[in-house]
Design a protein around this motif. Structure first.
Motif, PDB file in Angstrom:
ATOM      1  N   ILE A  51       0.749  -0.607  -0.016  1.00  0.00           N
ATOM      2  CA  ILE A  51      -0.012   0.350  -0.240  1.00  0.00           C
ATOM      3  C   ILE A  51       0.864   1.250   0.062  1.00  0.00           C
ATOM      4  CG2 ILE A  51      -1.649   1.292   1.458  1.00  0.00           C
ATOM      5  CD1 ILE A  51      -2.748  -0.816   2.731  1.00  0.00           C
ATOM      6  N   TYR A  52       2.110   1.043   0.889  1.00  0.00           N
ATOM      7  CA  TYR A  52       2.716   2.372   0.978  1.00  0.00           C
ATOM      8  C   TYR A  52       3.697   2.871   0.115  1.00  0.00           C
ATOM      9  CZ  TYR A  52       6.755   5.584   2.878  1.00  0.00           C
ATOM     10  OH  TYR A  52       7.343   6.196   2.654  1.00  0.00           O
ATOM     11  N   LYS A  53       3.813   1.636  -0.877  1.00  0.00           N
ATOM     12  CA  LYS A  53       4.344   1.677  -2.014  1.00  0.00           C
ATOM     13  C   LYS A  53       3.849   2.550  -3.318  1.00  0.00           C
ATOM     14  CE  LYS A  53       7.500  -0.769  -5.663  1.00  0.00           C
ATOM     15  NZ  LYS A  53       8.095  -2.385  -5.940  1.00  0.00           N
ATOM     16  N   TYR A  54       2.511   1.872  -3.699  1.00  0.00           N
ATOM     17  CA  TYR A  54       1.394   1.932  -4.463  1.00  0.00           C
ATOM     18  C   TYR A  54       0.934   3.273  -4.572  1.00  0.00           C
ATOM     19  CZ  TYR A  54      -2.422   1.638  -7.936  1.00  0.00           C
ATOM     20  OH  TYR A  54      -2.893   1.448  -9.417  1.00  0.00           O
ATOM     21  N   ILE A  55       1.370   4.099  -3.299  1.00  0.00           N
ATOM     22  CA  ILE A  55       1.118   5.292  -2.571  1.00  0.00           C
ATOM     23  C   ILE A  55       2.087   6.971  -3.310  1.00  0.00           C
ATOM     24  CG2 ILE A  55       0.692   7.434  -1.039  1.00  0.00           C
ATOM     25  CD1 ILE A  55      -0.719   4.804   0.999  1.00  0.00           C
ATOM     26  N   LYS A  56       3.028   6.136  -3.193  1.00  0.00           N
ATOM     27  CA  LYS A  56       3.843   7.022  -2.984  1.00  0.00           C
ATOM     28  C   LYS A  56       4.754   6.681  -5.098  1.00  0.00           C
ATOM     29  CE  LYS A  56       4.878   8.425   0.942  1.00  0.00           C
ATOM     30  NZ  LYS A  56       4.697   9.545   1.288  1.00  0.00           N
ATOM     31  N   GLU A  57       3.793   5.392  -5.482  1.00  0.00           N
ATOM     32  CA  GLU A  57       4.428   5.998  -7.114  1.00  0.00           C
ATOM     33  C   GLU A  57       3.753   6.151  -8.194  1.00  0.00           C
ATOM     34  OE1 GLU A  57       5.371   1.648  -7.945  1.00  0.00           O
ATOM     35  OE2 GLU A  57       7.024   1.701  -6.573  1.00  0.00           O
ATOM     36  N   ASN A  58       2.150   5.878  -7.041  1.00  0.00           N
ATOM     37  CA  ASN A  58       0.819   6.355  -8.240  1.00  0.00           C
ATOM     38  C   ASN A  58       0.279   7.906  -7.608  1.00  0.00           C
ATOM     39  OD1 ASN A  58       0.680   4.321  -9.908  1.00  0.00           O
ATOM     40  ND2 ASN A  58       0.977   3.457  -7.921  1.00  0.00           N
ATOM     41  N   TYR A  59       1.140   8.590  -6.652  1.00  0.00           N
ATOM     42  CA  TYR A  59       0.952  10.059  -6.603  1.00  0.00           C
ATOM     43  C   TYR A  59      -1.467  10.354  -6.114  1.00  0.00           C
ATOM     44  CZ  TYR A  59       4.925  11.238  -9.213  1.00  0.00           C
ATOM     45  OH  TYR A  59       5.940  10.863  -9.102  1.00  0.00           O
ATOM     46  N   ILE A  60      -0.871   8.917  -5.122  1.00  0.00           N
ATOM     47  CA  ILE A  60      -2.501   8.730  -4.272  1.00  0.00           C
ATOM     48  C   ILE A  60      -2.534  10.386  -3.954  1.00  0.00           C
ATOM     49  CG2 ILE A  60      -4.029   7.673  -3.259  1.00  0.00           C
ATOM     50  CD1 ILE A  60      -3.174   6.455  -5.381  1.00  0.00           C
ATOM     51  N   ASP A  61      -4.083  10.263  -3.744  1.00  0.00           N
ATOM     52  CA  ASP A  61      -4.758  11.816  -3.470  1.00  0.00           C
ATOM     53  C   ASP A  61      -5.548  11.639  -1.891  1.00  0.00           C
ATOM     54  OD1 ASP A  61      -3.828  13.821  -4.801  1.00  0.00           O
ATOM     55  OD2 ASP A  61      -5.438  12.931  -5.997  1.00  0.00           O
ATOM     56  N   MET A  62      -5.697  10.027  -1.697  1.00  0.00           N
ATOM     57  CA  MET A  62      -6.530   9.686  -0.380  1.00  0.00           C
ATOM     58  C   MET A  62      -6.680   7.753  -0.473  1.00  0.00           C
ATOM     59  SD  MET A  62     -10.604  10.622  -0.260  1.00  0.00           S
ATOM     60  CE  MET A  62     -10.550  12.201   0.586  1.00  0.00           C
ATOM     61  N   LEU A  63      -6.450   8.014   0.663  1.00  0.00           N
ATOM     62  CA  LEU A  63      -6.403   5.895   0.783  1.00  0.00           C
ATOM     63  C   LEU A  63      -8.200   5.992   1.520  1.00  0.00           C
ATOM     64  CD1 LEU A  63      -4.991   3.497   0.643  1.00  0.00           C
ATOM     65  CD2 LEU A  63      -4.409   4.050   3.001  1.00  0.00           C
ATOM     66  N   VAL A  64      -8.724   5.069   1.047  1.00  0.00           N
ATOM     67  CA  VAL A  64      -9.615   4.984   1.702  1.00  0.00           C
ATOM     68  C   VAL A  64     -10.043   3.285   1.610  1.00  0.00           C
ATOM     69  CG1 VAL A  64     -12.544   4.334   1.120  1.00  0.00           C
ATOM     70  CG2 VAL A  64     -10.886   6.259  -0.195  1.00  0.00           C
ATOM     71  N   MET A  65     -10.295   2.635   2.786  1.00  0.00           N
ATOM     72  CA  MET A  65     -10.287   1.699   3.526  1.00  0.00           C
ATOM     73  C   MET A  65     -11.478   0.964   4.598  1.00  0.00           C
ATOM     74  SD  MET A  65      -6.247   0.551   4.851  1.00  0.00           S
ATOM     75  CE  MET A  65      -5.961  -0.754   5.136  1.00  0.00           C
ATOM     76  N   VAL A  66     -11.941   0.008   4.609  1.00  0.00           N
ATOM     77  CA  VAL A  66     -13.179  -0.534   4.806  1.00  0.00           C
ATOM     78  C   VAL A  66     -12.605  -1.156   6.978  1.00  0.00           C
ATOM     79  CG1 VAL A  66     -15.256  -1.875   5.153  1.00  0.00           C
ATOM     80  CG2 VAL A  66     -14.318  -1.121   3.093  1.00  0.00           C
ATOM     81  N   ASN A  67     -13.505  -1.146   7.824  1.00  0.00           N
ATOM     82  CA  ASN A  67     -12.759  -0.962   9.189  1.00  0.00           C
ATOM     83  C   ASN A  67     -14.051  -2.475   9.342  1.00  0.00           C
ATOM     84  OD1 ASN A  67     -11.916  -1.577  11.659  1.00  0.00           O
ATOM     85  ND2 ASN A  67     -13.355   0.253  12.481  1.00  0.00           N
ATOM     86  N   THR A  68     -14.045  -3.288   9.798  1.00  0.00           N
ATOM     87  CA  THR A  68     -14.280  -4.093  10.165  1.00  0.00           C
ATOM     88  C   THR A  68     -13.896  -5.110  11.100  1.00  0.00           C
ATOM     89  OG1 THR A  68     -16.574  -6.134   9.631  1.00  0.00           O
ATOM     90  CG2 THR A  68     -13.827  -5.818   8.499  1.00  0.00           C
ATOM     91  N   ARG A  69     -14.092  -5.953  11.756  1.00  0.00           N
ATOM     92  CA  ARG A  69     -13.690  -6.788  13.106  1.00  0.00           C
ATOM     93  C   ARG A  69     -12.945  -7.685  12.178  1.00  0.00           C
ATOM     94  NH1 ARG A  69     -18.944  -5.858  14.995  1.00  0.00           N
ATOM     95  NH2 ARG A  69     -19.639  -4.487  16.665  1.00  0.00           N
ATOM     96  N   GLN A  70     -11.837  -8.081  12.483  1.00  0.00           N
ATOM     97  CA  GLN A  70     -10.808  -8.868  12.524  1.00  0.00           C
ATOM     98  C   GLN A  70     -10.169  -8.986  11.239  1.00  0.00           C
ATOM     99  OE1 GLN A  70     -12.855 -12.508  13.397  1.00  0.00           O
ATOM    100  NE2 GLN A  70     -12.386 -12.565  15.366  1.00  0.00           N
ATOM    101  N   ASP A 106       0.358  10.420   5.002  1.00  0.00           N
ATOM    102  CA  ASP A 106       0.266  11.589   4.822  1.00  0.00           C
ATOM    103  C   ASP A 106      -0.234  12.221   3.638  1.00  0.00           C
ATOM    104  OD1 ASP A 106       1.949  10.859   2.251  1.00  0.00           O
ATOM    105  OD2 ASP A 106       3.588  11.727   2.692  1.00  0.00           O
ATOM    106  N   ILE A 107      -1.195  12.120   3.889  1.00  0.00           N
ATOM    107  CA  ILE A 107      -2.813  11.739   2.477  1.00  0.00           C
ATOM    108  C   ILE A 107      -3.770  11.672   3.641  1.00  0.00           C
ATOM    109  CG2 ILE A 107      -1.133  11.614   0.419  1.00  0.00           C
ATOM    110  CD1 ILE A 107      -2.967   8.876   0.159  1.00  0.00           C
ATOM    111  N   PRO A 108      -4.991  12.514   3.466  1.00  0.00           N
ATOM    112  CA  PRO A 108      -6.284  12.204   3.456  1.00  0.00           C
ATOM    113  C   PRO A 108      -6.992  10.282   4.320  1.00  0.00           C
ATOM    114  CG  PRO A 108      -6.387  13.860   2.571  1.00  0.00           C
ATOM    115  CD  PRO A 108      -4.962  13.338   2.121  1.00  0.00           C
TER     116      PRO A 108
END
Length: 284
Positions: A231-250, A270-272
């Motif tokens: 994830i970290y590598k993808y963010i840096k290499e693709n100039y991502i403006d926002m990260l989205v993830m889903v929170n669920t138990r486990q 270092d992005i929203p």
């Protein structure tokens, strides 16, 4: 009408999150609930409590809270006199988590927006204590804004998923409508050693594609076992403006956010960061 809750401790980070929020939703008719909870302030100064009664200290905290909220509102209207936006001030003698949960349910809040860190602004952690608690316990989407992050239109968004956890139609719709005015591209990232999806994964993938139909979507697969670094590598290499993830138990996100090893992780955002929830909201 979009309903947005913004907790504040009157820090620069909190004001930065407010500025981000009003800019992000500048095209939508929105109600902003600017909230300050001051119960912690009452008991923070033990010396003052020894000299004064709890009632008097509580009154002083309430007056200070209302005064600072009024000042915050003046600042908001000065930098963003948007006729589409309405503001409601919430000042209460309560804990942040309890009041946030109460306001979310009572007013059917769509999203909470807050800084990743509060007034203490510890450099040792990705998230401050209050932000971490809201992400974990309040059953509402949360958009966390890093300290000193200057508003950038969310045009390239990363959404890592394993296509197994369930999704809420309401929250995918929120993401879709929030970024579609900016013609955003959403990259769905599947980190796995296998490219083959099960029937359940295929169904969830089709559901995502349907709900995010107003946006351009790329379905990506990265062959790896290290999700965090991928994830970290993808963010840096693709100039991502926002990260989205889903929170669920486990879920992976839960382990990322709430285990003690968080400070040792390489993922220093270092992005929203938009956290969607798949847990049912409580009712009064």
């Amino acid at each position: 009408m979009r309903k947005i809750l913004i907790p504040t401790d009157f820090s620069e980070n909190a004001m930065n999150a407010i500025e981000f929020a009003v800019e992000l939703f500048k095209y939508e008719r929105s109600d902003f609930y600017i909230m300050h909870t001051y119960q912690d302030d009452i008991y923070a100064d033990k010396v003052l409590l020894d000299k004064e009664s709890v009632e008097k200290v509580t009154m002083q905290a309430s007056e200070a809270s209302l005064k600072k909220l009024s000042s915050t509102l003046s600042k908001i209207k000065a930098f963003s006199p948007n006729p589409r936006h309405n503001y409601k001030l919430v000042s209460t003698n309560n804990l942040l988590i309890d009041e946030a949960d109460k306001v979310v349910i009572k007013h059917n809040i769509d999203i909470i927006i807050m800084g990743t860190k509060g007034i203490t602004n510890s450099k040792k952690r990705i998230f401050g204590t209050n932000t971490l608690q809201v992400l974990k316990y309040v059953q509402c989407p949360v958009l966390a804004i890093p300290a000193n992050y200057k508003y950038t239109q969310p045009k390239h968004i990363l959404f890592p998923t394993n296509y197994i956890i369930p999704y809420k139609r309401r929250e995918l719709k929120l993401l879709c409508e929030m970024v579609s005015p900016y013609r955003a591209v959403i990259d769905m990232l599947y980190v796995s050693k296998s490219e083959k999806l099960s029937r359940r994964q295929e169904d969830n993938k089709a559901f995502i594609k349907e709900e995010l139909c107003k946006n351009s979507i790329n379905f990506k697969i990265v062959k790896s076992r290290n999700i965090i670094n991928s994830i970290y590598k993808y963010i840096k290499e693709n100039y991502i403006d926002m990260l989205v993830m889903v929170n669920t138990r486990q879920s992976f996100l839960e382990s990322l956010l709430f285990k003690p090893t968080i400070d040792e992780l390489s993922l220093y955002l270092d992005i929203p960061f938009l956290v969607l929830q798949n847990m049912r909201r409580n009712q009064f």
